[in-house]
Design a protein around this motif. Structure first.
Motif, PDB file in Angstrom:
ATOM      1  N   GLU A 255      76.020 -22.145  36.745  1.00 31.07           N
ATOM      2  CA  GLU A 255      75.265 -21.884  35.523  1.00 31.07           C
ATOM      3  C   GLU A 255      73.760 -21.914  35.790  1.00 31.07           C
ATOM      4  OE1 GLU A 255      76.819 -25.034  33.115  1.00 31.07           O
ATOM      5  OE2 GLU A 255      78.280 -23.730  32.137  1.00 31.07           O
ATOM      6  N   VAL A 256      73.335 -22.824  36.655  1.00 29.51           N
ATOM      7  CA  VAL A 256      71.905 -22.926  36.966  1.00 29.51           C
ATOM      8  C   VAL A 256      71.444 -21.669  37.702  1.00 29.51           C
ATOM      9  CG1 VAL A 256      70.185 -24.226  38.262  1.00 29.51           C
ATOM     10  CG2 VAL A 256      71.962 -25.446  36.993  1.00 29.51           C
ATOM     11  N   ARG A 257      72.234 -21.218  38.673  1.00 29.70           N
ATOM     12  CA  ARG A 257      71.854 -20.008  39.430  1.00 29.70           C
ATOM     13  C   ARG A 257      71.831 -18.788  38.513  1.00 29.70           C
ATOM     14  NH1 ARG A 257      75.062 -22.470  43.780  1.00 29.70           N
ATOM     15  NH2 ARG A 257      73.629 -22.989  45.486  1.00 29.70           N
ATOM     16  N   GLY A 258      72.764 -18.734  37.564  1.00 26.55           N
ATOM     17  CA  GLY A 258      72.773 -17.626  36.607  1.00 26.55           C
ATOM     18  C   GLY A 258      71.479 -17.591  35.790  1.00 26.55           C
ATOM     19  N   ILE A 259      71.005 -18.766  35.383  1.00 28.47           N
ATOM     20  CA  ILE A 259      69.743 -18.822  34.606  1.00 28.47           C
ATOM     21  C   ILE A 259      68.574 -18.371  35.468  1.00 28.47           C
ATOM     22  CG2 ILE A 259      68.143 -20.398  33.450  1.00 28.47           C
ATOM     23  CD1 ILE A 259      70.654 -22.081  32.694  1.00 28.47           C
ATOM     24  N   PHE A 260      68.517 -18.830  36.754  1.00 30.75           N
ATOM     25  CA  PHE A 260      67.436 -18.410  37.642  1.00 30.75           C
ATOM     26  C   PHE A 260      67.460 -16.899  37.870  1.00 30.75           C
ATOM     27  CE2 PHE A 260      64.946 -21.902  38.796  1.00 30.75           C
ATOM     28  CZ  PHE A 260      65.723 -23.033  38.994  1.00 30.75           C
ATOM     29  N   GLU A 261      68.644 -16.310  38.051  1.00 28.17           N
ATOM     30  CA  GLU A 261      68.744 -14.864  38.279  1.00 28.17           C
ATOM     31  C   GLU A 261      68.255 -14.081  37.049  1.00 28.17           C
ATOM     32  OE1 GLU A 261      69.790 -14.877  42.161  1.00 28.17           O
ATOM     33  OE2 GLU A 261      69.506 -13.100  40.908  1.00 28.17           O
ATOM     34  N   ARG A 262      68.541 -14.598  35.873  1.00 24.62           N
ATOM     35  CA  ARG A 262      68.079 -13.950  34.651  1.00 24.62           C
ATOM     36  C   ARG A 262      66.550 -14.017  34.540  1.00 24.62           C
ATOM     37  NH1 ARG A 262      71.258 -16.901  30.030  1.00 24.62           N
ATOM     38  NH2 ARG A 262      69.792 -15.719  28.716  1.00 24.62           N
ATOM     39  N   VAL A 263      65.980 -15.131  34.937  1.00 24.86           N
ATOM     40  CA  VAL A 263      64.534 -15.311  34.787  1.00 24.86           C
ATOM     41  C   VAL A 263      63.761 -14.419  35.752  1.00 24.86           C
ATOM     42  CG1 VAL A 263      62.655 -16.976  35.050  1.00 24.86           C
ATOM     43  CG2 VAL A 263      64.724 -17.644  33.861  1.00 24.86           C
ATOM     44  N   ILE A 264      64.208 -14.347  37.022  1.00 32.01           N
ATOM     45  CA  ILE A 264      63.414 -13.603  38.023  1.00 32.01           C
ATOM     46  C   ILE A 264      63.486 -12.086  37.803  1.00 32.01           C
ATOM     47  CG2 ILE A 264      63.620 -15.414  39.765  1.00 32.01           C
ATOM     48  CD1 ILE A 264      65.833 -13.755  41.104  1.00 32.01           C
ATOM     49  N   HIS A 265      64.370 -11.645  36.933  1.00 32.59           N
ATOM     50  CA  HIS A 265      64.443 -10.222  36.644  1.00 32.59           C
ATOM     51  C   HIS A 265      63.734  -9.860  35.339  1.00 32.59           C
ATOM     52  CE1 HIS A 265      67.719 -10.422  39.659  1.00 32.59           C
ATOM     53  NE2 HIS A 265      67.267  -9.182  39.972  1.00 32.59           N
ATOM     54  N   LEU A 266      63.032 -10.859  34.753  1.00 37.54           N
ATOM     55  CA  LEU A 266      62.258 -10.570  33.548  1.00 37.54           C
ATOM     56  C   LEU A 266      60.919  -9.941  33.925  1.00 37.54           C
ATOM     57  CD1 LEU A 266      62.847 -13.897  31.542  1.00 37.54           C
ATOM     58  CD2 LEU A 266      63.830 -11.653  31.012  1.00 37.54           C
ATOM     59  N   SER A 267      60.341  -9.205  33.000  1.00 45.22           N
ATOM     60  CA  SER A 267      59.025  -8.601  33.222  1.00 45.22           C
ATOM     61  C   SER A 267      57.953  -9.544  32.677  1.00 45.22           C
ATOM     62  CB  SER A 267      58.948  -7.228  32.535  1.00 45.22           C
ATOM     63  OG  SER A 267      59.200  -7.375  31.154  1.00 45.22           O
ATOM     64  N   LEU A 268      57.575 -10.523  33.512  1.00 44.21           N
ATOM     65  CA  LEU A 268      56.586 -11.520  33.129  1.00 44.21           C
ATOM     66  C   LEU A 268      55.331 -11.356  33.964  1.00 44.21           C
ATOM     67  CD1 LEU A 268      58.967 -14.625  32.932  1.00 44.21           C
ATOM     68  CD2 LEU A 268      58.138 -13.251  31.010  1.00 44.21           C
ATOM     69  N   ALA A 269      54.351 -12.100  33.675  1.00 43.31           N
ATOM     70  CA  ALA A 269      53.101 -12.071  34.441  1.00 43.31           C
ATOM     71  C   ALA A 269      53.357 -12.567  35.862  1.00 43.31           C
ATOM     72  CB  ALA A 269      52.056 -12.949  33.763  1.00 43.31           C
ATOM     73  N   PRO A 270      52.588 -12.067  36.861  1.00 46.32           N
ATOM     74  CA  PRO A 270      52.836 -12.459  38.263  1.00 46.32           C
ATOM     75  C   PRO A 270      52.757 -13.969  38.496  1.00 46.32           C
ATOM     76  CG  PRO A 270      51.378 -10.576  38.178  1.00 46.32           C
ATOM     77  CD  PRO A 270      51.573 -11.015  36.776  1.00 46.32           C
ATOM     78  N   LYS A 271      51.820 -14.647  37.830  1.00 47.36           N
ATOM     79  CA  LYS A 271      51.709 -16.109  38.017  1.00 47.36           C
ATOM     80  C   LYS A 271      52.968 -16.817  37.563  1.00 47.36           C
ATOM     81  CE  LYS A 271      46.698 -16.681  37.806  1.00 47.36           C
ATOM     82  NZ  LYS A 271      45.566 -17.306  37.073  1.00 47.36           N
ATOM     83  N   LYS A 272      53.505 -16.414  36.413  1.00 45.82           N
ATOM     84  CA  LYS A 272      54.720 -17.035  35.895  1.00 45.82           C
ATOM     85  C   LYS A 272      55.924 -16.717  36.785  1.00 45.82           C
ATOM     86  CE  LYS A 272      53.122 -17.129  31.106  1.00 45.82           C
ATOM     87  NZ  LYS A 272      53.360 -16.658  29.715  1.00 45.82           N
TER      88      LYS A 272
END
Length: 595
Positions: A537-554
């Protein structure tokens, strides 16, 4: 309504005097306002408040700018050793009537008195305490001094009497010796046969015994010898005349006074001398034990002084020890005087009395603390109020608790006092009272987010999950929309800790679907899942986050967290996979920048 006296350096001085509020009213002023030292006169009766108690006396506030001092001997006719009695019967802020004993205008000193004979008011300390009076010890000392003086007078009189009797005896002996010398000279110069000498002496003895009885201290001896002197003078004159007239062939006759006795030769001289020696030895024996006693008392006093000094040194060393724990009320009084604004010391003082089941004394300490702590130290005062609420909850009644609670609400922020009382009820397992208080809080502080969250945690601890869900709906209706995301995440965190984890996940997922760019919610969700969820579940959350279109710093922050997690819980392959994903993100961003 109140009257503003001054406003300097952010301090506002107010007055509630009716003469200030209604200057046109003709009502009689009970206490005339004292503005300067000229308004105070000797012998005047004034009213004021107790400001503080110091080793030099009690300081008495006559106005905002004038202070008077009351010496301890002018506070009460009783001698009080314990400082705690002054604090009990003369608390700070107590209204009293005092008499002005003296006014020093140059130094601005005012001496006052609280004695009943000066003020006409009852004594500060009740007679039931059984305290000694100030004059009792002095009267005892004066009586002892008078007894000593009388003893000394008697001794001096005796010695003077002895010396006078000795002088009288010495004079008598001198006279007797003089007469004996005269008689001895006459006997030697006379020419008569020895038999007549002996017979005449035998005839003279009984006559002497009849005339002069042998009493030791009889003054008749002196009178007798004075008469004898006159007889001797008369006999000498008659003998001279006869010697002139006598015939040439006749022998001279012996002239002896009738009262003369030969027995009084040296015995009469020896007796008074012996008596004198005996009396002097007796007086020396009387004086010796007194001097010895005096020497002994001096030594004992010196030893006592040395012992007292040693004990004081030990006490001072013990008091100077920072690691020493207070063991008596006096120790706590010293600590409180040294740092009066420390609520921890006041709470320890209260706990000390509660250990001895002295509940009234603990209440008195709390009231003292509230009066002593500076008004700027709001948190310190609040700590004492909370301690007093705890005390009334444990040892008092519901009425006393409510009285303290109402006072605390007046002097502090009401929301904090309500929250502390709810915690007290919950910790003492008075859940019904706590729930009723939460309902009143929701009505009074419905716009406060913390009230909804505290009530939610209380319900979840009681296992009322359904009531918590209904409470969340009420909170979202009552609170403004900008607070909704934060409230939902807080409710979800409470659900993870005390309630249903699945419902908490559903709350986080719904919030993130509505607000995908809230990185703070993502990071909170990650932290909670790392603690309570599985690695999948933790890895699933990380995979979802890194594929978001966020600012480079975030994105950099989330990639770093993902890499740290894999280094700690994953394998080398999973670490390499995270690194490849980060390189791909950098390449895509650089290609977009080139285009």
């Amino acid at each position: 309504r109140c009257y503003i006296l001054s406003n300097e350096n952010g301090k506002i001085q107010l007055s509630l005097r009716q003469s200030r509020l209604n200057p046109k009213s003709n009502s009689k002023v009970e206490d005339v306002e004292i503005t300067c030292i000229k308004d105070v006169k000797k012998g005047q009766l004034v009213r004021g408040y107790v400001k503080s108690i110091t080793p030099s006396g009690v300081f008495f506030g006559l106005s905002t700018s004038l202070l008077g001092r009351i010496l301890f001997q002018n506070v009460s006719p009783y001698f009080v050793q314990k400082h705690s009695l002054y604090e009990k019967y003369l608390p700070e802020g107590k209204l009293l009537t005092a008499k002005v004993l003296g006014v020093n205008g140059k130094e601005k000193h005012i001496e006052l008195s609280l004695l009943p004979e000066d003020t006409g008011m009852p004594n500060v300390f009740p007679e039931s305490l059984g305290l000694p009076r100030y004059g009792a010890e002095e009267e005892k000392k004066e009586a002892d001094d008078q007894e000593k003086r009388e003893e000394l007078k008697l001794k001096t009189k005796r010695r003077r009497g002895n010396s006078e009797s000795e002088q009288n005896k010495a004079e008598e002996l001198y006279r007797v010796g003089k007469k004996k010398n005269k008689l001895h000279w006459r006997l030697e110069n006379c020419c008569f046969p020895p038999c007549t000498h002996f017979s005449l002496l035998q005839e003279a003895k009984p006559k002497k015994r009849k005339i002069c009885p042998a009493d030791e201290n009889d003054s008749g001896i002196e009178v007798y010898y004075r008469e004898e002197e006159e007889d001797d003078d008369q006999e000498e004159e008659a003998a001279k005349k006869k010697s002139k007239i006598r015939k040439p062939g006749e022998a001279p006759r012996l002239q002896v006074s009738v009262g003369f006795t030969w027995d009084e030769d040296m015995n009469a001289v020896d007796i008074p001398v012996l008596n004198q020696k005996e009396e002097s030895s007796e007086s020396e024996e009387e004086d010796d034990p007194q001097s010895k006693m005096k020497k002994q008392t001096k030594k004992e006093k010196e030893l006592e002084k040395q012992k007292k000094e040693k004990e004081l040194c030990k006490l001072e060393a013990a008091l100077m020890d920072p690691s020493r724990q207070p063991q008596s009320a006096d120790d706590f009084d010293r600590l409180v005087l040294s740092s009066p604004n420390s609520s921890i010391l006041w709470l320890q003082y209260m706990a000390f009395h509660l250990q001895a089941t002295e509940i009234e004394k603990a209440r008195a300490v709390a009231e003292r603390a509230l009066k002593t702590i500076c008004f700027r130290e709001e948190q310190e005062k609040l700590n004492v109020w909370v301690a007093l609420l705890n005390l009334e909850n444990m040892y008092g009644t519901e009425e006393t608790l409510m009285k303290v609670f109402e006072r605390a609400v007046q002097y502090n922020e009401p929301l904090k006092v309500f929250q502390h009382l709810c915690d007290i009820y919950a910790n003492s397992e008075k859940y019904k009272q706590a729930e009723e208080l939460y309902h009143t809080m929701l009505k009074r502080f419905r716009q406060e987010k913390s009230v909804w969250l505290k009530y939610a945690s209380f319900l979840l601890k009681q296992g009322q999950t359904e009531a918590t869900h209904r409470l969340l709906e009420r909170a979202l209706k009552a609170l403004p929309t900008k607070e909704h995301v934060d409230v939902i995440s807080r409710f979800a965190q409470l659900e993870f800790r005390f309630g249903d984890p699945e419902h908490a996940k559903a709350l986080f997922e719904s919030t993130l679907s509505s607000y995908p760019k809230r990185t703070d919610i993502w990071s909170i969700y990650m932290d909670i899942m790392i603690k309570h969820g599985s690695q999948k579940e933790v890895r699933g959350i990380f995979e979802r986050v890194i594929h978001l279109s966020l600012a480079p710093k975030k994105m950099k922050f989330f990639f770093k967290r993902y890499l740290d997690y894999e280094k700690k819980f994953g394998t080398t392959e999973s670490v390499l996979a995270v690194k490849r994903a980060a390189l791909e993100y950098v390449e895509t961003k650089s290609s977009l920048a080139d285009t």
